[in-house]
Design a protein around this motif. Structure first.
Motif, PDB file in Angstrom:
ATOM      1  N   MET A   1       0.820  -1.200   0.000  1.00 48.15           N
ATOM      2  CA  MET A   1       0.000   0.000   0.000  1.00 48.15           C
ATOM      3  C   MET A   1       0.862   1.260   0.000  1.00 48.15           C
ATOM      4  N   GLU A   2       2.023   1.186   0.667  1.00 48.92           N
ATOM      5  CA  GLU A   2       2.892   2.358   0.718  1.00 48.92           C
ATOM      6  C   GLU A   2       3.454   2.708  -0.656  1.00 48.92           C
ATOM      7  N   ILE A   3       3.683   1.697  -1.489  1.00 50.43           N
ATOM      8  CA  ILE A   3       4.223   1.949  -2.835  1.00 50.43           C
ATOM      9  C   ILE A   3       3.217   2.738  -3.670  1.00 50.43           C
ATOM     10  N   ILE A   4       1.956   2.389  -3.569  1.00 48.03           N
ATOM     11  CA  ILE A   4       0.913   3.124  -4.305  1.00 48.03           C
ATOM     12  C   ILE A   4       0.836   4.566  -3.806  1.00 48.03           C
ATOM     13  N   MET A   5       0.920   4.740  -2.500  1.00 44.49           N
ATOM     14  CA  MET A   5       0.871   6.091  -1.935  1.00 44.49           C
ATOM     15  C   MET A   5       2.083   6.913  -2.367  1.00 44.49           C
ATOM     16  N   ILE A   6       3.246   6.275  -2.482  1.00 43.79           N
ATOM     17  CA  ILE A   6       4.435   6.998  -2.932  1.00 43.79           C
ATOM     18  C   ILE A   6       4.235   7.524  -4.344  1.00 43.79           C
ATOM     19  N   PHE A   7       3.681   6.707  -5.228  1.00 43.59           N
ATOM     20  CA  PHE A   7       3.434   7.147  -6.594  1.00 43.59           C
ATOM     21  C   PHE A   7       2.381   8.252  -6.647  1.00 43.59           C
ATOM     22  N   VAL A   8       1.335   8.139  -5.847  1.00 39.25           N
ATOM     23  CA  VAL A   8       0.293   9.177  -5.810  1.00 39.25           C
ATOM     24  C   VAL A   8       0.874  10.495  -5.299  1.00 39.25           C
ATOM     25  N   ILE A   9       1.682  10.432  -4.253  1.00 34.65           N
ATOM     26  CA  ILE A   9       2.302  11.641  -3.700  1.00 34.65           C
ATOM     27  C   ILE A   9       3.239  12.266  -4.725  1.00 34.65           C
ATOM     28  N   GLY A  10       4.018  11.445  -5.414  1.00 33.22           N
ATOM     29  CA  GLY A  10       4.921  11.962  -6.444  1.00 33.22           C
ATOM     30  C   GLY A  10       4.172  12.631  -7.580  1.00 33.22           C
TER      31      GLY A  10
END
Length: 113
Positions: A1-10
């Protein structure tokens, strides 16, 4: 889930930077809003995305969720709403007075070389 959030934040930071570098005042305001949303998601992700009990210490003390990032984000949402409202009123007033939202024309440097 953190990987998806990293891409969304980027993606949010990338879009906010692009909008804030434009010449239109309204795009700059939308860019600051996107930047604040990206910062909210960043704080939430840094706090840890985990499932647990309510943030009350008791019998399940090893499985509780930290309430500090959520409280920080709640405060930041209120502050960013106030700043965005102020920017919108300021942009509306500048458009009424000067008739444009172009940042190059708002600076007033047309013939002052």
């Amino acid at each position: 889930m953190e990987i998806i959030m990293i891409f969304v934040i980027g993606i949010l930071f990338m879009c906010a930077t692009y909008l804030m570098l434009s010449k239109s005042l309204l795009r700059i305001i939308v860019g600051t809003g996107l930047l604040s949303h990206g910062a909210h998601l960043l704080i939430l992700t840094m706090g840890g995305l985990k499932k647990g009990a309510a943030p009350v210490l008791g019998e399940n003390a090893e499985a509780y969720t930290d309430p500090i990032p959520q409280a920080l984000i709640l405060t930041a949402i209120v502050i960013s709403f106030g700043v965005t409202a102020f920017f919108l009123v300021l942009a509306y007033r500048a458009y009424q007075e000067l008739g444009t939202d172009n940042m190059e024309k708002l600076r007033g440097m047309d013939g002052n070389d």
